[in-house]
Design a protein around this motif. Structure first.
Motif, short mmCIF file in Angstrom:
data_model
loop_
_atom_site.label_atom_id
_atom_site.label_comp_id
_atom_site.label_asym_id
_atom_site.label_seq_id
_atom_site.Cartn_x
_atom_site.Cartn_y
_atom_site.Cartn_z
N SER A 53 11.30 56.85 -31.17
CA SER A 53 11.95 57.85 -30.31
C SER A 53 11.03 58.24 -29.15
O SER A 53 11.48 58.42 -28.02
N LYS A 97 19.90 42.59 -23.10
CA LYS A 97 20.65 42.13 -24.28
C LYS A 97 19.76 42.16 -25.52
O LYS A 97 20.18 42.61 -26.59
N GLY A 131 18.82 45.68 -26.69
CA GLY A 131 19.87 46.20 -27.57
C GLY A 131 20.68 47.31 -26.95
O GLY A 131 20.12 48.24 -26.34
N MET A 132 21.99 47.21 -27.11
CA MET A 132 22.87 48.24 -26.55
C MET A 132 22.68 49.58 -27.24
O MET A 132 22.82 50.64 -26.62
N LYS A 133 22.31 49.56 -28.53
CA LYS A 133 22.09 50.81 -29.24
C LYS A 133 20.92 51.57 -28.63
O LYS A 133 21.00 52.78 -28.37
N ASN A 134 19.83 50.85 -28.38
CA ASN A 134 18.67 51.47 -27.73
C ASN A 134 19.00 51.90 -26.31
O ASN A 134 18.54 52.95 -25.85
N LYS A 141 21.94 52.84 -25.12
CA LYS A 141 22.75 54.06 -25.17
C LYS A 141 21.89 55.27 -25.53
O LYS A 141 22.07 56.36 -24.98
N THR A 142 20.96 55.06 -26.47
CA THR A 142 20.05 56.14 -26.85
C THR A 142 19.21 56.58 -25.65
O THR A 142 18.93 57.77 -25.45
N SER A 197 22.23 59.56 -25.04
CA SER A 197 22.06 60.40 -26.21
C SER A 197 21.87 61.86 -25.81
O SER A 197 21.20 62.17 -24.83
N SER A 199 18.24 62.85 -25.74
CA SER A 199 17.30 62.28 -24.77
C SER A 199 16.85 63.33 -23.80
O SER A 199 17.59 64.24 -23.43
#
Length: 437
Positions: A294, A420, A423-426, A428-429, A433, A436
């Motif tokens: 994080s 890619k 990662g899309m999760k990272n 978006k975070t 988030s 953030s």
């Protein structure tokens, strides 16, 4: 600490680039854009390519994580230094013995007479490579101790040496001037080594050599990471090298147009993207090593947002005022109005790719910090492959400008592939988030 480190790197790079532009201004005025400037730029291209790959991330990205994990740091660092410096010295001697063949390989479009003129300069300039490795090795140790100033400002010494060479040789035969410039490169390298030795001494890091046995696993892990990091960090520089190789088939002056335009393009890239990545990487690496992703993501978010803003402004200014920038910097003496027009167009083609190249630099740090250097290398090679295809497509209809645009397109591919894997999760975070900062 992040902002302070970025500012330190940016300040040093700014001083160096201002002197670099003064150097290029004098070079354009004294040599112009012709066969003599072309052969010097070709001669300096190969060691400068390796310098950029070493100094702008690859060695540090592999060395710092490996050094941090090494149980016997002095043994580890000694082993790496002695092996690599030995290899580079032997390689430099090889280039000296076969300078004509090497010159022909890196400028295939040159005729026999031009190769004969360039070959001695290639041999001289290549000895800058072992010198800059020594600098990079000491710089990595200093960065591990969060000391960035010496490395950031030391590049100015190379430009000062080249400026001195130009001023001393002004009025001489143009081919003779290229020799003064080549030896000026070596003097600049020696000065950089000297100031780093002083900094190492001041930081009590003098005890960095030992001949005791080392851990083979640590050695193998480093070289695996270093190979991947070298391939991963080299896309933009290999693209520029490819431009020079292909431009040797075009009209005289094309290599120089690409060089001058790329020099302007490299200013905001180095000033903002590279300065940020150099300062950011040790912090991200430590955070990930401590399993605090994080914190690493938060650092990347702050850095990327600042970088997007700065690179957007630089791109807009550069494209709108491309002709004026080239005219102001280079149009004097042997560099005429037609040279300005050709270089300005190429600058625009390069600048379109400024933001993707800059952001790719930041997001690739995530992969390096997780020691996924070969994944980054795979991404880089895909982008480079695309660049080769685009270059072959655009070189005939658009000549040198087409080569610059091909490099830009490969920058977009590099960024897309890097995101890619990030990662899309990272992603978006990072930006969407609620937590953030």
């Amino acid at each position: 600490m992040l902002i302070k480190s970025i500012f330190t790197n940016s300040s040093g790079i700014l001083v160096s680039r201002i002197l670099g532009f003064l150097r290029d201004l004098l070079t354009a005025s004294i040599l112009g854009a012709n066969i003599y400037s072309d052969i010097f730029f070709v001669a300096f291209k190969l060691p400068n390519l390796f310098r950029r790959i070493f100094a702008e991330g690859a060695f540090t990205q592999a060395f710092i994580p490996s050094y941090a994990k090494a149980k016997h740091k002095i043994r580890f660092s000694s082993m790496i230094f002695l092996q690599l410096i030995g290899f580079l010295v032997v390689l430099s001697l090889f280039v000296t013995l076969f300078s004509s063949l090497i010159t022909k390989a890196i400028a295939l479009g040159f005729d026999t007479k031009t190769v004969e003129l360039a070959a001695p300069l290639v041999a001289i300039n290549f000895y800058y490579l072992p010198l800059i490795f020594i600098v990079t090795f000491m710089a990595a140790l200093l960065q591990y101790k969060h000391h960035f100033a010496t490395t950031a400002f030391s590049t100015a010494l190379l430009n000062l040496a080249l400026i001195a060479a130009l001023l001393i040789s002004k009025g001489m035969d143009k081919y003779e001037i290229t020799y003064y410039l080549s030896y000026g490169v070596l003097v600049g390298g020696l000065l950089q080594v000297l100031v780093h030795i002083i900094a190492i001494k001041n930081k009590n890091l003098c005890k960095i050599f030992t001949f005791k046995k080392h851990n083979k696993k640590e050695e193998n892990r480093f070289y695996k990471s270093f190979l991947g990091a070298t391939l991963g960090s080299s896309t933009a520089h290999i693209s520029a090298f490819l431009d020079t190789w292909l431009a040797s088939f075009l009209v005289t002056g094309s290599i120089s147009y690409l060089y001058y335009a790329n020099r302007v393009f490299q200013l905001p890239l180095a000033l903002f993207a590279i300065a940020t990545s150099v300062a950011l990487f040790p912090m991200i690496a430590r955070a990930i090593k401590n399993k605090d992703e994080s914190k690493a993501l938060n650092l990347m978010r702050k850095s990327s947002l600042i970088l997007i803003a700065l690179l957007s402004i630089a791109t807009l200014i550069g494209i709108v005022f491309n002709n004026e920038i080239i005219w102001l910097l280079f149009e004097r003496g042997a560099f005429n109005e037609n040279d300005t027009s050709n270089t300005a167009l190429i600058l625009t083609m390069y600048l379109i790719g400024l933001i993707p190249y800059g952001l790719a630099k930041i997001f690739s740090l995530w992969l390096y910090a997780k020691e996924k250097q070969f994944l980054a290398a795979k991404i880089s090679m895909k982008a480079l492959g695309a660049n080769i295809v685009f270059s072959l497509i655009f070189i005939i209809p658009y000549e040198a400008a087409g080569l610059a645009f091909a490099s830009t397109l490969s920058g977009f591919i590099l960024l897309i592939l890097t995101l890619k894997e990030f990662g899309m999760k990272n992603f978006k975070t990072l930006y969407f988030s609620k937590d953030s900062i």
